[in-house]
Design a protein around this motif. Structure first.
Motif, mmCIF file in Angstrom:
data_model
loop_
_atom_site.group_PDB
_atom_site.id
_atom_site.type_symbol
_atom_site.label_atom_id
_atom_site.label_comp_id
_atom_site.label_asym_id
_atom_site.label_seq_id
_atom_site.Cartn_x
_atom_site.Cartn_y
_atom_site.Cartn_z
ATOM 1 N N LEU A 92 86.729 30.096 65.727
ATOM 2 C CA LEU A 92 86.914 31.216 64.806
ATOM 3 C C LEU A 92 86.975 30.766 63.346
ATOM 4 O O LEU A 92 86.790 31.582 62.436
ATOM 5 C CB LEU A 92 88.197 31.961 65.185
ATOM 6 N N GLU A 93 87.195 29.484 63.120
ATOM 7 C CA GLU A 93 87.221 28.973 61.746
ATOM 8 C C GLU A 93 85.851 29.048 61.091
ATOM 9 O O GLU A 93 85.756 29.118 59.864
ATOM 10 C CB GLU A 93 87.691 27.516 61.733
ATOM 11 N N SER A 94 84.795 29.018 61.890
ATOM 12 C CA SER A 94 83.450 28.924 61.324
ATOM 13 C C SER A 94 82.553 30.089 61.695
ATOM 14 O O SER A 94 81.331 30.002 61.550
ATOM 15 C CB SER A 94 82.789 27.609 61.776
ATOM 16 N N MET A 95 83.126 31.192 62.166
ATOM 17 C CA MET A 95 82.304 32.363 62.493
ATOM 18 C C MET A 95 83.121 33.627 62.286
ATOM 19 O O MET A 95 84.350 33.597 62.360
ATOM 20 C CB MET A 95 81.776 32.277 63.928
ATOM 21 N N PRO A 96 82.467 34.773 62.014
ATOM 22 C CA PRO A 96 83.193 36.025 61.819
ATOM 23 C C PRO A 96 83.927 36.442 63.080
ATOM 24 O O PRO A 96 83.507 36.121 64.196
ATOM 25 C CB PRO A 96 82.074 37.023 61.468
ATOM 26 N N ALA A 97 85.017 37.172 62.902
ATOM 27 C CA ALA A 97 85.818 37.604 64.040
ATOM 28 C C ALA A 97 85.001 38.453 65.003
ATOM 29 O O ALA A 97 85.108 38.318 66.223
ATOM 30 C CB ALA A 97 87.037 38.384 63.547
ATOM 31 N N GLN A 98 84.138 39.339 64.467
ATOM 32 C CA GLN A 98 83.363 40.211 65.337
ATOM 33 C C GLN A 98 82.320 39.436 66.144
ATOM 34 O O GLN A 98 82.022 39.770 67.287
ATOM 35 C CB GLN A 98 82.702 41.348 64.550
ATOM 36 N N SER A 99 81.773 38.365 65.567
ATOM 37 C CA SER A 99 80.822 37.531 66.311
ATOM 38 C C SER A 99 81.534 36.758 67.411
ATOM 39 O O SER A 99 81.018 36.605 68.522
ATOM 40 C CB SER A 99 80.110 36.566 65.362
ATOM 41 N N SER A 100 82.736 36.277 67.119
ATOM 42 C CA SER A 100 83.528 35.579 68.133
ATOM 43 C C SER A 100 83.835 36.503 69.296
ATOM 44 O O SER A 100 83.731 36.104 70.466
ATOM 45 C CB SER A 100 84.828 35.071 67.506
ATOM 46 N N SER A 101 84.199 37.748 69.005
ATOM 47 C CA SER A 101 84.501 38.707 70.066
ATOM 48 C C SER A 101 83.274 39.000 70.914
ATOM 49 O O SER A 101 83.382 39.247 72.117
ATOM 50 C CB SER A 101 85.049 40.012 69.465
ATOM 51 N N LEU A 102 82.105 38.968 70.302
ATOM 52 C CA LEU A 102 80.882 39.243 71.050
ATOM 53 C C LEU A 102 80.555 38.101 72.009
ATOM 54 O O LEU A 102 80.077 38.324 73.122
ATOM 55 C CB LEU A 102 79.710 39.477 70.091
ATOM 56 N N VAL A 103 80.816 36.875 71.583
ATOM 57 C CA VAL A 103 80.630 35.734 72.492
ATOM 58 C C VAL A 103 81.599 35.867 73.666
ATOM 59 O O VAL A 103 81.234 35.628 74.824
ATOM 60 C CB VAL A 103 80.836 34.405 71.760
ATOM 61 N N VAL A 104 82.844 36.266 73.381
ATOM 62 C CA VAL A 104 83.831 36.460 74.445
ATOM 63 C C VAL A 104 83.370 37.558 75.403
ATOM 64 O O VAL A 104 83.658 37.513 76.605
ATOM 65 C CB VAL A 104 85.209 36.795 73.843
ATOM 66 N N ALA A 105 82.619 38.526 74.890
ATOM 67 C CA ALA A 105 82.138 39.621 75.725
ATOM 68 C C ALA A 105 81.080 39.188 76.736
ATOM 69 O O ALA A 105 80.682 39.980 77.586
ATOM 70 C CB ALA A 105 81.573 40.744 74.852
ATOM 71 N N THR A 106 80.626 37.941 76.661
ATOM 72 C CA THR A 106 79.712 37.436 77.689
ATOM 73 C C THR A 106 80.477 37.026 78.946
ATOM 74 O O THR A 106 79.860 36.557 79.913
ATOM 75 C CB THR A 106 78.918 36.220 77.174
ATOM 76 N N MET A 107 81.785 37.222 78.953
ATOM 77 C CA MET A 107 82.611 36.807 80.089
ATOM 78 C C MET A 107 82.140 37.384 81.421
ATOM 79 O O MET A 107 82.126 36.680 82.441
ATOM 80 C CB MET A 107 84.064 37.183 79.819
ATOM 81 N N PRO A 108 81.731 38.674 81.496
ATOM 82 C CA PRO A 108 81.218 39.170 82.776
ATOM 83 C C PRO A 108 79.987 38.404 83.253
ATOM 84 O O PRO A 108 79.804 38.198 84.456
ATOM 85 C CB PRO A 108 80.884 40.639 82.474
ATOM 86 N N GLY A 153 70.295 26.711 64.697
ATOM 87 C CA GLY A 153 71.574 26.559 63.989
ATOM 88 C C GLY A 153 72.316 27.847 63.753
ATOM 89 O O GLY A 153 73.390 27.833 63.178
ATOM 90 N N GLY A 154 71.736 28.983 64.211
ATOM 91 C CA GLY A 154 72.405 30.258 63.968
ATOM 92 C C GLY A 154 73.692 30.426 64.754
ATOM 93 O O GLY A 154 74.629 31.057 64.306
ATOM 94 N N LEU A 155 73.739 29.869 65.974
ATOM 95 C CA LEU A 155 74.948 29.987 66.778
ATOM 96 C C LEU A 155 76.065 29.130 66.212
ATOM 97 O O LEU A 155 77.192 29.565 66.078
ATOM 98 C CB LEU A 155 74.641 29.587 68.228
ATOM 99 N N GLY A 156 75.743 27.901 65.855
ATOM 100 C CA GLY A 156 76.711 27.026 65.219
ATOM 101 C C GLY A 156 77.728 26.466 66.193
ATOM 102 O O GLY A 156 77.823 26.862 67.351
ATOM 103 N N THR A 157 78.505 25.522 65.675
ATOM 104 C CA THR A 157 79.531 24.880 66.486
ATOM 105 C C THR A 157 80.576 25.875 66.965
ATOM 106 O O THR A 157 81.049 25.805 68.105
ATOM 107 C CB THR A 157 80.205 23.761 65.674
ATOM 108 N N GLY A 158 80.941 26.819 66.090
ATOM 109 C CA GLY A 158 81.956 27.801 66.461
ATOM 110 C C GLY A 158 81.555 28.621 67.662
ATOM 111 O O GLY A 158 82.359 28.855 68.574
ATOM 112 N N GLY A 159 80.311 29.075 67.692
ATOM 113 C CA GLY A 159 79.831 29.860 68.823
ATOM 114 C C GLY A 159 79.789 29.056 70.106
ATOM 115 O O GLY A 159 80.140 29.554 71.185
ATOM 116 N N LEU A 160 79.375 27.802 70.013
ATOM 117 C CA LEU A 160 79.320 26.945 71.201
ATOM 118 C C LEU A 160 80.718 26.669 71.748
ATOM 119 O O LEU A 160 80.939 26.707 72.961
ATOM 120 C CB LEU A 160 78.615 25.631 70.866
ATOM 121 N N LEU A 161 81.679 26.403 70.853
ATOM 122 C CA LEU A 161 83.054 26.173 71.290
ATOM 123 C C LEU A 161 83.619 27.418 71.976
ATOM 124 O O LEU A 161 84.306 27.321 73.003
ATOM 125 C CB LEU A 161 83.930 25.788 70.096
ATOM 126 N N THR A 162 83.325 28.576 71.398
ATOM 127 C CA THR A 162 83.815 29.819 71.981
ATOM 128 C C THR A 162 83.211 30.054 73.355
ATOM 129 O O THR A 162 83.904 30.471 74.289
ATOM 130 C CB THR A 162 83.504 31.006 71.051
#
Length: 327
Positions: A92-108, A153-162
């Motif tokens: 979350l340090e390197s990506m917007p909160a709404q983008s982080s939540s969208l990655v979390v929404a891939t949980m199903p 590079g659009g996903l970034g480290t933050g997206g991969l960590l999430t």
């Protein structure tokens, strides 16, 4: 499944989604006072204490026995609580909160894959198609309209960590089925306690190694309301109701409520002044529709394969057991 269990499970899933939907923006606003490690540590120190008090009040001292499962629950608690929450908060340090939540929404989607690996039963082909479609929607949002930007590079480290954190949480969630005689509260409390110890240990090592800063009482006091939010609604309430939802509805259905997380997150960010772009709205709609479609397709596939086909007059009914999906 009884209607009361379904209703309780649905209420639990909804409570989790609403609490987690606002969590990302709230946690991100606390980073001006605390780093992700210390915020996660204080969050779960408080959250674990609440779980343990609730367990003592509701089930008594006998419920604190691990019954030979301490090592297993320590691993699961570390994977779920330390893995998911530390990785998502660092991301979350390197990506917007709404983008982080969208990655979390891939949980199903991740749940479909994890259950496939564990049960060796392939999901419905249509469900897999929806999985791919949802991932395309995710890349549209993260790539700001250009899905290919994610791969450059659009996903970034933050997206991969999430995303790795999401996998950790799904492994933890689906492992609750290994404790069918334990209540959701007992499983949550006894897995959160060792998981919290792991979080505190990682935070202490990180600080000693100089990877994170040190923070005083004033820093924690400055982030008091963010700490209360992530510790009570987003932990004590959300995680317990999450485990209740998955116990009552099953992981494949309980996890569906996570679809509401990005919706809530984008509403919160809109109130904070962020105007979603057309690409973001398109991607969000695509993800949500795809996740709903994947869940419906999966349930229909399970229903078809669970019902034996009628036998011929010359065959006993028990002889016809070939699942519909195999023909």
């Amino acid at each position: 499944m009884s209607s009361s269990k379904t209703l309780v499970g649905a209420a639990g899933g909804l409570a989790t989604a609403l609490a987690w939907g606002g969590m990302f923006a709230v946690a991100q606003s606390a980073y001006q006072h605390l780093d992700p490690f210390h915020l996660t540590a204080v969050r779960f120190a408080l959250g674990a204490a609440i779980f343990l008090v609730l367990l003592a009040l509701k089930e008594g001292a006998a419920a604190f026995r691990y019954e030979g499962n301490l090592a297993k629950l320590w691993v699961l608690g570390t994977i779920g609580f330390a893995g998911f929450n530390l990785l998502t908060y660092v991301g979350l340090e390197s990506m917007p909160a709404q983008s982080s939540s969208l990655v979390v929404a891939t949980m199903p989607l991740v749940t479909v894959i994890v259950l496939w690996i564990r049960t060796k039963k392939a999901p419905a082909p249509l469900a897999l198609a929806f999985v791919v479609l949802a991932l395309i929607g995710l890349t549209i949002v993260l790539g700001n309209g250009n899905p290919l930007a994610v791969f450059s590079g659009g996903l970034g480290t933050g997206g991969l960590l999430t995303l790795i954190g999401v996998i950790c949480w799904v492994v933890y969630t689906t492992s609750a089925a290994q404790f069918p005689t334990w209540s959701p509260l007992r499983f949550t409390a006894l897995s959160c306690l060792p998981g919290t110890i792991s979080i505190l240990a990682v935070t202490a090592v990180s600080q000693a190694a100089g990877w994170t800063g040190s923070f005083g009482v004033g820093d924690y006091a400055a982030a008091w309301w963010q700490i209360l939010y992530v510790a009570i609604p987003a932990t004590a309430v959300a995680i317990l109701t999450w485990n209740i939802a998955n116990r009552n509805l099953g992981p494949a259905n309980g996890v569906l409520f996570i679809n509401l997380v990005p919706v809530t997150a984008f509403v919160v960010s809109a109130f904070q002044g962020h105007a979603p772009t057309g690409a973001e709205l398109t991607g969000i709609c695509l993800v949500i529709v795809s996740l709903l479609g994947a869940n419906i397709a999966g349930r229909r596939h399970a229903a078809r394969t669970a019902v034996p086909q009628p036998s011929s007059p010359d065959q006993p009914a028990a002889a016809s057991k070939e699942p519909a999906a195999a023909r």
